[in-house]
Design a protein around this motif. Structure first.
Motif, PDB file in Angstrom:
ATOM      1  N   GLU A 205      -1.749  -9.372  -3.437  1.00  0.00           N
ATOM      2  CA  GLU A 205      -1.581  -8.456  -4.568  1.00  0.00           C
ATOM      3  C   GLU A 205      -1.904  -7.013  -4.220  1.00  0.00           C
ATOM      4  OE1 GLU A 205      -3.824 -10.486  -7.546  1.00  0.00           O
ATOM      5  OE2 GLU A 205      -2.041 -11.579  -8.254  1.00  0.00           O
ATOM      6  N   ALA A 206      -2.697  -6.838  -3.161  1.00  0.00           N
ATOM      7  CA  ALA A 206      -3.036  -5.473  -2.753  1.00  0.00           C
ATOM      8  C   ALA A 206      -1.975  -4.887  -1.816  1.00  0.00           C
ATOM      9  CB  ALA A 206      -4.403  -5.465  -2.074  1.00  0.00           C
ATOM     10  N   ARG A 207      -0.972  -5.691  -1.463  1.00  0.00           N
ATOM     11  CA  ARG A 207       0.044  -5.206  -0.524  1.00  0.00           C
ATOM     12  C   ARG A 207       1.392  -5.146  -1.235  1.00  0.00           C
ATOM     13  NH1 ARG A 207      -1.301  -4.164   5.225  1.00  0.00           N
ATOM     14  NH2 ARG A 207       0.922  -3.734   5.067  1.00  0.00           N
ATOM     15  N   GLN A 208       1.745  -3.930  -1.675  1.00  0.00           N
ATOM     16  CA  GLN A 208       3.042  -3.712  -2.322  1.00  0.00           C
ATOM     17  C   GLN A 208       4.196  -4.133  -1.413  1.00  0.00           C
ATOM     18  OE1 GLN A 208       4.172  -2.119  -5.377  1.00  0.00           O
ATOM     19  NE2 GLN A 208       2.145  -2.826  -5.955  1.00  0.00           N
ATOM     20  N   ASP A 209       4.035  -3.913  -0.099  1.00  0.00           N
ATOM     21  CA  ASP A 209       5.138  -4.268   0.808  1.00  0.00           C
ATOM     22  C   ASP A 209       5.406  -5.765   0.791  1.00  0.00           C
ATOM     23  OD1 ASP A 209       2.687  -4.624   2.072  1.00  0.00           O
ATOM     24  OD2 ASP A 209       3.234  -3.543   3.913  1.00  0.00           O
ATOM     25  N   LEU A 210       4.337  -6.572   0.792  1.00  0.00           N
ATOM     26  CA  LEU A 210       4.528  -8.026   0.719  1.00  0.00           C
ATOM     27  C   LEU A 210       5.178  -8.424  -0.602  1.00  0.00           C
ATOM     28  CD1 LEU A 210       1.339  -9.775   2.187  1.00  0.00           C
ATOM     29  CD2 LEU A 210       3.676  -9.848   3.069  1.00  0.00           C
ATOM     30  N   ILE A 211       4.715  -7.808  -1.665  1.00  0.00           N
ATOM     31  CA  ILE A 211       5.253  -8.161  -2.979  1.00  0.00           C
ATOM     32  C   ILE A 211       6.742  -7.816  -3.069  1.00  0.00           C
ATOM     33  CG2 ILE A 211       5.154  -7.634  -5.459  1.00  0.00           C
ATOM     34  CD1 ILE A 211       2.140  -7.182  -5.103  1.00  0.00           C
ATOM     35  N   ARG A 682     -12.665   2.497   7.652  1.00  0.00           N
ATOM     36  CA  ARG A 682     -12.231   1.280   6.975  1.00  0.00           C
ATOM     37  C   ARG A 682     -12.095   1.470   5.452  1.00  0.00           C
ATOM     38  NH1 ARG A 682     -13.507  -4.484   7.840  1.00  0.00           N
ATOM     39  NH2 ARG A 682     -14.753  -3.846   9.611  1.00  0.00           N
ATOM     40  N   GLU A 683     -13.117   2.085   4.872  1.00  0.00           N
ATOM     41  CA  GLU A 683     -13.110   2.240   3.421  1.00  0.00           C
ATOM     42  C   GLU A 683     -11.997   3.132   2.919  1.00  0.00           C
ATOM     43  OE1 GLU A 683     -16.836   3.609   2.005  1.00  0.00           O
ATOM     44  OE2 GLU A 683     -17.755   1.630   2.186  1.00  0.00           O
ATOM     45  N   ALA A 684     -11.556   4.010   3.780  1.00  0.00           N
ATOM     46  CA  ALA A 684     -10.550   4.985   3.352  1.00  0.00           C
ATOM     47  C   ALA A 684      -9.131   4.410   3.395  1.00  0.00           C
ATOM     48  CB  ALA A 684     -10.627   6.234   4.230  1.00  0.00           C
ATOM     49  N   TRP A 685      -8.970   3.272   4.089  1.00  0.00           N
ATOM     50  CA  TRP A 685      -7.606   2.723   4.220  1.00  0.00           C
ATOM     51  C   TRP A 685      -7.189   2.049   2.918  1.00  0.00           C
ATOM     52  CZ3 TRP A 685      -4.471   4.679   7.390  1.00  0.00           C
ATOM     53  CH2 TRP A 685      -3.236   4.065   7.643  1.00  0.00           C
ATOM     54  N   PRO A 686      -6.001   2.330   2.412  1.00  0.00           N
ATOM     55  CA  PRO A 686      -5.659   1.902   1.051  1.00  0.00           C
ATOM     56  C   PRO A 686      -5.304   0.421   0.880  1.00  0.00           C
ATOM     57  CG  PRO A 686      -3.858   3.168   2.012  1.00  0.00           C
ATOM     58  CD  PRO A 686      -4.975   3.211   2.999  1.00  0.00           C
ATOM     59  N   VAL A 687      -5.072  -0.306   1.958  1.00  0.00           N
ATOM     60  CA  VAL A 687      -4.658  -1.716   1.803  1.00  0.00           C
ATOM     61  C   VAL A 687      -5.438  -2.619   2.751  1.00  0.00           C
ATOM     62  CG1 VAL A 687      -2.287  -1.127   1.113  1.00  0.00           C
ATOM     63  CG2 VAL A 687      -2.822  -1.479   3.551  1.00  0.00           C
ATOM     64  N   PRO A 688      -5.504  -3.922   2.454  1.00  0.00           N
ATOM     65  CA  PRO A 688      -6.117  -4.842   3.414  1.00  0.00           C
ATOM     66  C   PRO A 688      -5.319  -4.865   4.723  1.00  0.00           C
ATOM     67  CG  PRO A 688      -5.407  -6.020   1.402  1.00  0.00           C
ATOM     68  CD  PRO A 688      -5.027  -4.598   1.240  1.00  0.00           C
ATOM     69  N   THR A 689      -6.039  -4.958   5.842  1.00  0.00           N
ATOM     70  CA  THR A 689      -5.368  -4.925   7.143  1.00  0.00           C
ATOM     71  C   THR A 689      -5.076  -6.347   7.640  1.00  0.00           C
ATOM     72  OG1 THR A 689      -7.471  -4.990   8.290  1.00  0.00           O
ATOM     73  CG2 THR A 689      -6.596  -2.807   7.729  1.00  0.00           C
TER      74      THR A 689
END
Ligand code: ADP
Ligand code: MG
Length: 697
Positions: A205-211, A682-689
Motif C-alpha cells: 500500500e505504500a508503493r504506488q508503483d506496485l499498486i 533512511r527516514e527521508a526516503w518516501p517508500v519502503p525499500t
C-alpha cells in the motif's frame, strides 16, 4: 484438514462423477457424447442438465449463476444473474433453464475486440464449454463459456484454443490410424507451474508503483539478494504456509489438483504446480488459481504479486507450460515399450521439433507482453530466442538419425532404429537444462517463456496449431503406405525433417552471449521486445497457418494483433505516467528536502566549529544536488518523448518508440533515482525499500 481432503476434493465441481450420479441416464449419455465426441447438445438435454445443475448448486449455497469467460484482456469475466424469478403473486421461484445454461448475452461493449465489432453491435454471446466443468465459487454457479460475436468471430481466448485442440486432434487421429490405432479424439495436456510473490499489505500500500503497475518502477537492489539461494525450497514461513494450506483446500474443492508448492529462488517468491489436465481445463484452472491466490493472500495481510518482474535485480516470475499429447490416457510423447511405439514417438517428436522451428516467431509472440519483456533474456529466464533442448540421451538419438548412423549408448547395445527399443526416458534422469526455453523433460515438453501473469491460451493455441501442421504433412505423405513400406518411409521422413530443423536444437547455455551470436548465425529469430515480437502474428505465414486449420480467420488474427499492440502501449503509458508523477511528487521533493537539511546542518556546524572538517558532508551534498539534477534531466527527456509518443497514431510505430526510445530513458531515470536511494537517510526516503519488502518475518 488433511483427513477430509478426499471429501472436499471436487466438492464444488459439477464433474462427471456428479453428472453420473444425478442426471437421468439418457441425459448423462447424451452429455457424455458431447463431452467426448463433440456432438452438439440438444435443448431438451440442456434443460434437464440445467435443472439438475441448479439444484446441485443451490445445495452448495449458490443464489446466482454466471457465464464465466475469458475476453481478450486475458483475465476472466463474470456477470452474476440471480436464479430468483418472481411469479407475480408476491412469491418467487428459482429458475435456470437449458437456454440460460448453454447461451448467455453479456453486454460486452467494453471488452476489447480490436475493431472486430463496432460498439453499436456490441452484443456477443457466451456459449457453454461442457468439457470444462461448471463449479460453485462464492455462492455463484460458474459456467465456463466461450465468447463469440453474432457473426461467429471469436471474441475471447478460449474459442481459438478449443479450435486448435480440435485441429491437432484431427491430424493426430490420422497418424494413429497409420499405426493401426482407431481413436476418436487426441487431446493435449498442460501442467502450468505458477510463480508468484507474496509481500506485506502495508508495504504494497505504500508503493504506488506496485499498486498501479504491478511492479516496482524504482528501487535499488537490497544489500542482500538471492545470492545465498537459501530461499529456494527453504522452509516456508508460517504465515505463507497458512496461506498455502487454505489455497490448497479451496483449489481442491474446485477440483484443481494443486500438487507441489515451494519457495522459489528469489526472496518472497513461491511456486504452485497442479497435476496436468486437458489444455482448456488446465487454462481455466490456472486462471481460477491465480484469482484465488490474490483473494486468499488478503486473509493473511499479504498481497500476491503475479507480475513477471515485480523487482529488478532478482528473479522474475514465469509460468512454465508443460505440454504433451494424449490419446485415451496414453501419453504420445512417451517413447513406449516396443519398436512400433518408438517409431510413433519419433514421429510425434519430429513433429514438435518441426513445429517449434517453423513457428518459432509465433511462439515467441505468444509469450510477449510488456511485463515479460523485463524477464526474458535477463539472467534468470530463457532469452527471447526459441530453441529446444532434448537431453543427453534423446539428443544423441536425434543426432544419430540426422547423421544416419546407429545409436549407441554407454549402457545399451547398439540400436538400429525401428528394430530395437528406445530407452525409457522417464526413468532416465535426463540432465535438465534450465536455461532452455523449450525442453524435453522425459515425457513432455516444457515451454518456459510464458510469464506468470499470462493466460496460457495463446501459447497453447500456437503450439497445437503448429503441431497440427507438422502432423498433417506427415499423414499426407504416409497415407496409403503400410507395413515395411510405411516404416521405411516414416524413418526416412523423420531423418529428412530432423535435418531440415536441426538448427532449433541447442543443448548449451541459453543464457550466454555466445548463444545469441550462434543463434544469429543459425538464422533463429531474436525478438527482444514485445514491439518486435508482435508483427509476425499478421505475417502471411501465420495467417496461412491459422486459417488452414480454422483456428483464426484473418480478421480475428488482425484484431488480436491490434488488441495486443494497444495493450502494450497502454501499459507503457501507465508506467511512464506513474514514473513521472512519482519522481515529481515523491522522489525529487524527498531528495531536495534531505539536501536542504544537510546544507543547513553544514552551516550550523561551521558556525559552531569553523575549523571542523565538513568536506565529506559537502561531498555528499554535491552528490545529492548532482543526482537531483540528473533525475530532472531524465525526467524532462521522458516527458518530451512521452508526449511525442502520444502523437503517434500508428500503434505499431508507437510500440516501437516505447520499446526502443522510451524504455532506455525510463531505465536511466530509474537508475538516477536508485543511486540516490542508497545515500539518502533512511527516514527521508518516501517508500519502503527492497530490503524491507523482500525480507520480512
Ligand atoms: P518438474 O521437475 O519440471 O517440476 P514435474 O514432474 O513436477 O516436473 O512436472 C511439472 C508439471 O508438469 C506438473 O504440473 C505436472 O503435472 C506437469 N506434467 C507432467 N506430465 C505431464 C504431461 N504428460 N502433460 C502435461 N503436463 C505434464
Ligand atoms: Mg518444471
Amino acid at each position: 484438514m488433511a483427513a477430509n481432503v478426499m471429501e472436499i476434493y471436487g466438492s464444488k465441481v459439477f464433474n462427471e462423477h456428479v453428472m453420473k450420479e444425478r442426471l437421468p441416464s439418457a441425459t448423462y449419455k447424451s452429455l457424455k457424447n458431447t463431452l467426448h465426441k463433440g456432438a452438439p447438445l440438444d435443448i431438451e438435454v440442456a434443460n434437464v442438465v440445467a435443472s439438475v445443475m441448479k439444484r446441485w448448486a443451490m445445495e452448495l449455497g449458490a443464489t446466482h449463476y454466471t457465464h464465466w469467460f475469458q475476453p481478450l484482456t486475458g483475465i476472466t469475466s463474470e456477470k452474476h444473474d440471480g436464479f430468483v424469478s418472481p411469479v407475480g403473486d408476491g412469491t418467487a421461484i428459482m429458475e435456470f433453464s437449458g437456454k440460460e445454461l448453454v447461451r448467455g448475452e453479456p453486454d460486452a461493449s467494453s471488452f476489447p475486440s480490436g475493431g472486430l465489432r463496432a460498439t453499436c453491435e456490441a452484443r456477443g454471446y457466451t456459449a457453454w464449454d461442457p468439457t470444462s466443468y461448471a463449479f460453485v465459487k462464492d455462492d455463484v454457479l460458474c459456467i465456463p463459456t466461450a465468447f463469440v460475436s453474432y457473426t461467429g468471430e471469436a471474441l475471447d481466448k478460449k474459442t481459438p484454443l478449443l479450435r486448435s485442440m480440435n485441429a491437432l486432434s484431427g491430424q493426430a487421429v490420422r497418424i494413429l490410424k497409420l499405426f493401426g490405432k482407431d481413436v476418436d479424439y487426441v487431446s493435449t495436456t498442460v501442467g502450468p507451474e505458477q510463480e508468484y510473490f507474496l509481500v506485506k499489505k502495508e508495504d504494497y500500500e505504500a508503493r504506488q508503483d506496485l499498486i498501479l503497475t504491478g511492479r516496482t518502477l524504482f528501487g535499488a537492489p537490497s544489500a542482500k539478494g538471492q545470492e545465498l539461494e537459501e530461499h529456494y525450497f527453504g522452509a516456508i514461513r508460517p504465515t505463507v504456509n497458512e496461506f498455502m494450506k487454505e489455497l490448497d483446500d479451496e483449489l481442491w474443492a474446485l477440483g484443481i489438483s494443486a500438487k507441489t508448492k515451494h519457495n522459489e529462488v528469489a526472496p518472497a517468491q513461491h511456486e504452485l504446480a497442479p497435476i496436468f489436465a486437458e489444455t482448456n481445463r488446465a487454462v481455466d484452472e490456472n486462471l481460477l488459481t491465480m484469482e484465488k491466490m490474490k483473494l486468499l493472500a488478503s486473509h493473511y495481510g499479504l498481497v500476491c504479486l503475479q507480475h513477471e518482474k515485480p523487482f529488478e535485480s532478482i528473479n522474475g516470475s514465469g509460468k512454465h507450460n508443460n505440454w504433451s499429447i494424449s490419446a485415451g490416457g496414453r501419453n504420445l510423447l512417451d517413447p513406449g515399450e516396443n519398436p512400433m511405439e518408438n517409431l510413433r514417438f519419433l514421429v510425434f517428436l519430429t513433429g514438435v521439433i518441426q513445429a517449434v522451428d517453423e513457428y518459432q516467431e509465433l511462439l515467441r509472440m505468444s509469450a510477449a507482453s510488456a511485463g515479460n519483456d523485463h524477464r526474458l533474456g535477463a539472467n534468470e529466464a530463457p532469452p527471447a530466442i526459441v530453441s529446444m533442448f532434448l537431453g543427453d540421451e534423446l539428443g544423441a538419438i536425434v543426432e544419430a538419425l540426422i547423421d544416419d548412423h546407429d545409436y549407441t549408448s554407454a549402457e545399451r547395445a547398439a540400436m538400429d532404429l525401428g528394430v530395437d527399443v528406445l530407452p525409457n526416458f522417464i526413468k532416465d534422469n535426463t540432465d535438465r537444462n534450465r536455461t532452455s526455453p523449450f525442453a524435453f523433460t522425459g515425457n513432455k515438453f516444457e515451454f518456459r517463456m510464458p510469464g506468470s501473469a499470462q493466460n496460457l491460451s495463446d501459447v497453447n493455441m500456437v503450439l497445437n496449431t503448429a503441431m497440427a501442421k507438422s502432423l498433417k504433412e506427415f499423414a499426407y505423405q504416409m497415407e496409403g503406405k503400410t507395413g515395411d513400406e510405411f516404416e521405411a518411409a516414416a524413418i526416412d521422413y523423420i531423418k529428412r525433417t530432423l535435418r531440415d530443423h536441426e538448427r532449433i536444437i541447442f543443448n548449451g547455455d541459453g543464457y550466454s552471449e555466445e548463444w545469441e551470436k550462434e543463434a544469429a548465425r543459425r538464422g533463429l529469430a531474436n525478438h527482444r521486445t514485445t514491439a518486435d515480437a508482435l508483427p509476425c502474428l499478421v505475417d502471411q505465414k501465420s495467417i496461412d497457418l491459422f486459417t488452414e486449420f480454422g483456428v483464426l480467420t484473418e480478421d480475428e488474427i488482425r484484431s488480436r494483433y491490434e488488441v495486443k499492440l494497444e495493450k502494450y502501449n497502454k501499459i507503457m503509458n501507465i508506467e511512464i505516467r506513474a514514473m513521472k508523477r512519482l519522481v515529481r511528487r515523491d522522489y525529487l521533493p524527498a531528495i531536495n528536502r534531505y539536501a536542504a537539511k544537510l546544507a543547513n546542518g553544514i552551516t550550523s556546524i561551521e558556525n559552531v566549529l569553523p575549523e571542523g572538517d565538513t568536506s565529506f558532508m559537502k561531498d555528499k551534498l554535491e552528490k545529492l544536488v548532482a543526482g537531483a539534477a540528473e533525475i530532472n534531466r531524465q525526467l524532462e527527456k521522458l516527458h518530451e518523448l512521452h508526449y511525442a509518443s502520444l502523437e503517434v497514431a500508428d500503434q505499431q510505430k508507437r510500440a516501437d518508440m516505447n520499446a526502443h526510445e522510451i524504455i532506455p530513458v525510463m531505465d536511466a531515470l530509474r537508475a538516477a533515482v536508485d543511486a540516490m536511494e542508497i545515500i539518502v537517510e533512511r527516514e527521508a526516503w518516501p517508500v519502503p525499500t527492497y530490503n524491507e519488502i523482500l525480507f520480512y518475518a
